[in-house]
Design an enzyme around this catalytic site. Structure first.
Site, PDB file in Angstrom:
ATOM      1  N   ASP A   1       0.857  -1.178   0.000  1.00  0.00           N
ATOM      2  CA  ASP A   1       0.000   0.000   0.000  1.00  0.00           C
ATOM      3  C   ASP A   1       0.899   1.237   0.000  1.00  0.00           C
ATOM      4  OD1 ASP A   1      -3.057   0.806   0.816  1.00  0.00           O
ATOM      5  OD2 ASP A   1      -1.606   2.208   1.655  1.00  0.00           O
TER       6      ASP A   1
ATOM      7  N   ASN B   1      -2.518  13.102  -3.881  1.00  0.00           N
ATOM      8  CA  ASN B   1      -3.676  13.618  -4.600  1.00  0.00           C
ATOM      9  C   ASN B   1      -4.046  15.024  -4.138  1.00  0.00           C
ATOM     10  OD1 ASN B   1      -4.154  11.445  -6.331  1.00  0.00           O
ATOM     11  ND2 ASN B   1      -5.412  10.371  -4.834  1.00  0.00           N
TER      12      ASN B   1
ATOM     13  N   HIS C   1      -5.127  14.638  -8.840  1.00  0.00           N
ATOM     14  CA  HIS C   1      -5.368  13.223  -9.157  1.00  0.00           C
ATOM     15  C   HIS C   1      -4.553  12.753 -10.357  1.00  0.00           C
ATOM     16  CE1 HIS C   1      -8.500  12.211  -6.245  1.00  0.00           C
ATOM     17  NE2 HIS C   1      -8.970  13.435  -6.410  1.00  0.00           N
TER      18      HIS C   1
ATOM     19  N   ASP D   1      -2.343   9.439 -10.354  1.00  0.00           N
ATOM     20  CA  ASP D   1      -2.427   8.378 -11.355  1.00  0.00           C
ATOM     21  C   ASP D   1      -1.041   8.046 -11.917  1.00  0.00           C
ATOM     22  OD1 ASP D   1      -5.135   8.358 -10.966  1.00  0.00           O
ATOM     23  OD2 ASP D   1      -5.640   9.380 -12.848  1.00  0.00           O
TER      24      ASP D   1
ATOM     25  N   GLU E   1      -4.792   2.610  -3.888  1.00  0.00           N
ATOM     26  CA  GLU E   1      -3.327   2.588  -3.927  1.00  0.00           C
ATOM     27  C   GLU E   1      -2.766   1.267  -3.421  1.00  0.00           C
ATOM     28  OE1 GLU E   1      -4.522   4.704  -0.049  1.00  0.00           O
ATOM     29  OE2 GLU E   1      -5.288   4.433  -2.083  1.00  0.00           O
TER      30      GLU E   1
END
Length: 409
Positions: free
Chosen positions: A203, A211, A216, A220, A246
């Site tokens: 994670d 973010n 965002h 990404d 994530e």
């Protein structure tokens, strides 16, 4: 409203439909957060929610405007939306006898207005709801109700598309569904030929900060870059899946636990060494890792759960580290099977009880999800509500949102 008998008959079918979507307890994702944002913007309300409803709770896949991630089903407005299987509009909760004394009305967040629509499968099973909630009175007519219904249908279609997809379009990793399908094949081979198999769960640490700080699109880029970097370091036989948000998982065939931990440590250094351009200084992240090896009685879900427990320990003890799962209890899981059933944990001579959802059963134990796993003692009684069967249990493992227990003999 359907009577209690009809609901009891229909509930196992509804829960099976929810379980098949494999969405419960996955991380937050932008696709669903956008629906919550649209709810707020379109209806000018303070709170937007996309939720799933299992046997004992309303769990928020996305929530904007509230701090919590789930609530007990008994105290929610949405249980009426679930029972009616149609939109429920409450213009003023203080004047509605169903809700006037609800603690969410009389206390924080002091709800006055509620509008909920069911998220419904093609076969008519309600697996969740979307909600527009406010502390003020809001106008809400047929047009607004229709819009809310369309948003619920969009959520359902997103869930269906995820079921159909084998590749995560953003990262190129396997989808959650594809990962479990491939893992099931590898697990069957490992069991048949008595060969080792390990799993890594990872994670990205503090991903929300990426973010929030860079947007965002930058987030990404980070996820896609991590997936690509991991694939370049792994063998062709290894399988990388994006489990949601994530969080990723890596399946390592023919690999013992000690070797898998070394692989995870290598991946940890790889992730920490990545630099993502587009900001000054470049974006840099770390990740936490949990590692587990296949044990007798494991299915893919229990193997993933033990890797997740180790991941939780890595995050709890400081992040940016690798933790190994402890060896499971010496008692082998006999005849393990996935279920989704309402249950209750009872202890302290019947004076304390917690509603729960039973996620798996075997002849000599169970996996249980509940809101406060840390509150459960080392021994307790598990009641399966549908059948009224009772088991005296001994706690064998505990993670952030679940426990495993062995049935005492």
């Amino acid at each position: 409203m359907r009577d209690d008998f009809e609901q009891a008959i229909a509930e196992p079918v509804r829960l099976a439909a929810l379980e098949s979507l494999d969405i419960l307890d996955t991380p937050r994702e932008a696709a669903f957060d956008r629906i919550s944002e649209l709810i707020k913007l379109i209806f000018d309300v303070e709170i937007g929610i996309v939720s799933m409803i299992d046997a004992h709770r309303q769990w928020y896949k996305s929530v904007i405007g509230l701090p919590n991630n789930e609530v007990s089903l008994d105290g929610t407005f949405c249980r009426y939306t679930l029972q009616l299987a149609q939109p429920v509009i409450v213009p003023d909760a203080t004047l509605d006898p169903r809700f006037a004394d609800n603690p969410h009305v009389t206390g924080e967040p002091h709800i006055r207005f509620y509008a909920g629509a069911p998220i419904m499968t093609a076969t008519g099973q309600v697996i969740g709801t979307i909600c527009a909630i406010d502390k003020r009175l809001r106008p809400f007519g047929e047009r607004e109700t229709a819009i809310l219904g369309h948003l619920a249908a969009i959520v359902m279609r997103e869930l269906e598309l995820r079921q159909e997809a084998s590749t995560d379009l953003l990262t190129g990793a396997g989808s959650r569904r594809a990962f479990k399908e491939e893992a099931g094949k590898f697990l069957a081979l490992a069991t048949r030929h008595r060969t080792p198999l390990s799993c890594i769960a990872l994670d990205v640490d503090h991903f929300k900060r990426v973010n929030d700080t860079y947007g965002h699109a930058a987030g990404d880029q980070v996820l896609a870059g991590i997936a690509q970097a991991m694939r370049s370091e792994l063998r062709q036989s290894d399988f990388v899946g994006r489990m949601g948000g994530e969080e990723f998982a890596v399946l390592l065939p023919q690999t013992e636990l000690a070797t898998a931990a070394q692989v995870a440590e290598k991946l940890r250094h790889v992730v920490k060494g990545l630099r993502f351009t587009g900001s000054n200084p470049p974006i840099q992240v770390s990740a936490s890792f949990g590692v587990a090896a296949l044990s007798p009685g494991d299915d893919i879900v229990s193997l993933l759960n033990r890797a997740d427990q180790a991941l939780y320990e890595a995050k709890r003890t400081g992040r940016d580290r690798v933790c190994r799962a402890g060896t499971p209890g010496a008692t082998e899981k006999i005849n393990p099977r996935r279920v989704l059933k309402a249950g209750q944990i009872v202890f302290d001579h019947g004076r304390a009880a917690f509603d729960c959802t039973i996620r798996a059963l075997w002849d000599n134990g169970a996996e249980i999800t509940l809101s406060l796993p840390t509150a459960i003692p080392d021994s307790f009684e598990l009641v399966v509500k549908a059948t009224a069967e009772r088991h005296h249990c001994v706690l064998t493992s505990r993670s952030a949102g679940a426990i495993e227990a062995a049935f005492a003999t």
